[in-house]
Scaffold this motif. Sequence first.
Motif, mmCIF file in Angstrom:
data_model
loop_
_atom_site.group_PDB
_atom_site.id
_atom_site.type_symbol
_atom_site.label_atom_id
_atom_site.label_comp_id
_atom_site.label_asym_id
_atom_site.label_seq_id
_atom_site.Cartn_x
_atom_site.Cartn_y
_atom_site.Cartn_z
ATOM 1 N N ARG A 1 -1.590 19.143 -3.635
ATOM 2 C CA ARG A 1 -1.053 18.755 -2.329
ATOM 3 C C ARG A 1 0.411 19.185 -2.192
ATOM 4 N NH1 ARG A 1 -2.906 15.418 1.605
ATOM 5 N NH2 ARG A 1 -4.545 14.559 0.259
ATOM 6 N N LYS B 1 3.588 8.010 5.294
ATOM 7 C CA LYS B 1 2.414 8.804 4.921
ATOM 8 C C LYS B 1 2.537 9.311 3.489
ATOM 9 C CE LYS B 1 0.662 13.485 5.593
ATOM 10 N NZ LYS B 1 0.830 14.740 6.345
ATOM 11 N N LYS C 1 2.248 6.538 0.816
ATOM 12 C CA LYS C 1 0.851 6.159 0.556
ATOM 13 C C LYS C 1 0.147 7.213 -0.308
ATOM 14 C CE LYS C 1 0.336 3.626 4.920
ATOM 15 N NZ LYS C 1 -0.314 3.644 6.266
ATOM 16 N N LEU C 2 0.390 8.479 0.009
ATOM 17 C CA LEU C 2 -0.245 9.548 -0.757
ATOM 18 C C LEU C 2 0.220 9.551 -2.209
ATOM 19 C CD1 LEU C 2 -0.193 12.497 1.834
ATOM 20 C CD2 LEU C 2 -2.200 11.293 0.929
ATOM 21 N N ASN C 3 1.473 9.181 -2.421
ATOM 22 C CA ASN C 3 1.964 9.119 -3.801
ATOM 23 C C ASN C 3 1.290 7.999 -4.581
ATOM 24 O OD1 ASN C 3 3.958 9.652 -6.036
ATOM 25 N ND2 ASN C 3 4.528 7.557 -5.519
ATOM 26 N N VAL C 4 1.058 6.865 -3.915
ATOM 27 C CA VAL C 4 0.362 5.761 -4.570
ATOM 28 C C VAL C 4 -1.040 6.198 -4.975
ATOM 29 C CG1 VAL C 4 -0.617 3.453 -4.210
ATOM 30 C CG2 VAL C 4 1.689 3.963 -3.416
ATOM 31 N N GLU C 5 -1.680 6.984 -4.120
ATOM 32 C CA GLU C 5 -3.046 7.417 -4.376
ATOM 33 C C GLU C 5 -3.131 8.575 -5.363
ATOM 34 O OE1 GLU C 5 -4.410 8.434 -0.500
ATOM 35 O OE2 GLU C 5 -4.264 6.384 0.283
ATOM 36 N N GLU C 6 -2.173 9.500 -5.308
ATOM 37 C CA GLU C 6 -2.312 10.751 -6.062
ATOM 38 C C GLU C 6 -1.188 11.013 -7.065
ATOM 39 O OE1 GLU C 6 -2.991 14.033 -3.389
ATOM 40 O OE2 GLU C 6 -4.027 12.742 -1.934
ATOM 41 N N LYS D 1 4.080 1.246 -5.595
ATOM 42 C CA LYS D 1 3.525 0.485 -6.705
ATOM 43 C C LYS D 1 4.501 -0.631 -7.057
ATOM 44 C CE LYS D 1 1.438 4.733 -8.499
ATOM 45 N NZ LYS D 1 1.427 5.721 -9.595
ATOM 46 N N LYS E 1 0.571 19.251 -8.802
ATOM 47 C CA LYS E 1 -0.368 18.667 -7.836
ATOM 48 C C LYS E 1 -0.613 19.637 -6.679
ATOM 49 C CE LYS E 1 -0.855 14.985 -10.208
ATOM 50 N NZ LYS E 1 -0.407 13.659 -9.826
ATOM 51 N N GLY F 1 0.795 -1.221 0.000
ATOM 52 C CA GLY F 1 0.000 0.000 0.000
ATOM 53 C C GLY F 1 0.830 1.275 0.000
ATOM 54 N N LYS F 2 2.145 1.125 0.012
ATOM 55 C CA LYS F 2 3.017 2.310 0.085
ATOM 56 C C LYS F 2 3.814 2.539 -1.203
ATOM 57 C CE LYS F 2 3.664 1.524 5.056
ATOM 58 N NZ LYS F 2 3.231 0.130 5.151
#
Length: 400
Positions: free
Chosen positions: A257, A293, A296-301, A166, A255, A163-164
Motif C-alpha cells: 500500500r 483514513k 485506521k489502515l495502519n492499525v489494520e496493516e 493501538k 508494504k 479504531g484509529k
Amino acid sequence: MSFRKVNIIILVLAVVFFLLVLHHNFLGLSSLLRNEVSEAREEPLWAATICSHFSRAGLQKVGTVDYSGIVGLQPIDFIPNVPRRAVDGRQEEIPVVIAASEDRLGGTIAAINSIQHNTRSNVIFYIVTLNHTADHLRSWLSSSTLKSIRYKIVNFDTKLLEGKVKEEDPDQGESIKPLTFARFYLPILVPKAKKAIYMDDDVIVQGDILALYNTPLKPGHAAAFSEDCDSVSTKVVIRGAGNQYNYIGYLDYKKERIRKLSMKASTCSFNPGVFVANLTEWKRQNITNQLEKWMKLNVEEGLYSRTLAGSITTPPLLIVFYQQHSTIDPMWNVRHLGSSAGKRYSPQFVKAAKLLHWNGHFKPWGRTASYTDVWEKWYIPDPTGKFSLIRRHMEISNIK
C-alpha cells in the motif's frame, strides 16, 4: 388658471417634495447613529456578562459556537479579552493551539508564557486537554502572570481515536498519548478561524508569533512545516531506522500500500511539532478525514516503520501532505534540543533562534536536558505543587 399660478403651484410642490426627502434622510441618519452608539455600549456589556458568567459557573460551554454533531471535542472554559497590555482591537486574532497533558503541564505553561511575553499581537490560546487536567491547568493559569491571557480550554475525548490507534505501540514500548493527535482536528478545535498555529508543548518562542502566523502558504496548500533537510536542524541518525530526515524513517516501504503511493523514500520529511495551517483549505481538502483514513489502515496493516523515527503522528501527515505543503522559516523550529543531553548549538545561535524545540527524549523539565537555563527563564512554578522540575543536582543533594 393663469400660467403664473401654475408655476407657483409647481414650485410649491417641488419645495414640499424636497423637504420630504430631506426629512427622510435625516431620520435614516439618526437611526444609524443610534444603532452605532447602541452597539458600542453593548460590546463591553457582552464581555462583562461573559466574564461574570464564567467566573460564577467555572465550567461552561461556549454558546457562540455550534458544536452539534462533533463528538469528543467540547469547549469547557473561555476567558474573554482581559489584556495585560494594550492590544489593538482591530488586529487579526491569532489562534495558537497547544496540548496540555498532566505529566507535561509545565511545558505548556512555559511555552504560553514565552509566546505572550514576546508579542503585542491579539493571541488567543486553544489549550487542548483531558477532563482530569482542566482544573489543575485553570488554577495554574489564574494564579500566575498568565491570568490575563485569552484562552479556551477544550476537552479531548479519547473515544475519537477508537479504531484509529493501538492502545500501546509494541515497537516503541510505550502507551499512546491521545493529545498528540489534537493537531489532526484543528478545524474542529478552532471552528471560526481561517488560519491557526499548532505547536507542541516542548517549545520556547523567542520571536514575535505574528511573524510565524504571517508565513505565506502557496495556493492549494493547507499547511506549512519546517523540513528536516534544512540547513539549521542537524540531521540525526536513529538506531536502526535509517535517517530521521526522509520518508523511509517513518514508513514501511515493504508494504504494498505504501509502494503504490509512488512516494520517493528519499523525500525529505518534515517536523509536525510546529506548523501553520490554512483551515479553509484544510476543510476543503478534508485533511482530517484523510489522516483518520491512514490511521485506521495502519492499525489494520502496520504501515509505519517498525523503528519509527519520531512521533507516531508524523507518518499520516507525511502521506497526506506529500509534495503538498509550504515551508516555514527554519529559525521558527530549531529542533533536536531534546535528542541528547549535550549541547549541539552555540549560545549565539540559540539566542538568535525564533523558536526552540526540545523534541526527543530529553525534555527541559526532566532529569537531564540541554539548555535548561533558556527554558527555565519562561517556566512558572506550579502553585499547587503537583508539577515540579526533576534535576540531577536535586537527586545528589537528597543522597547527601
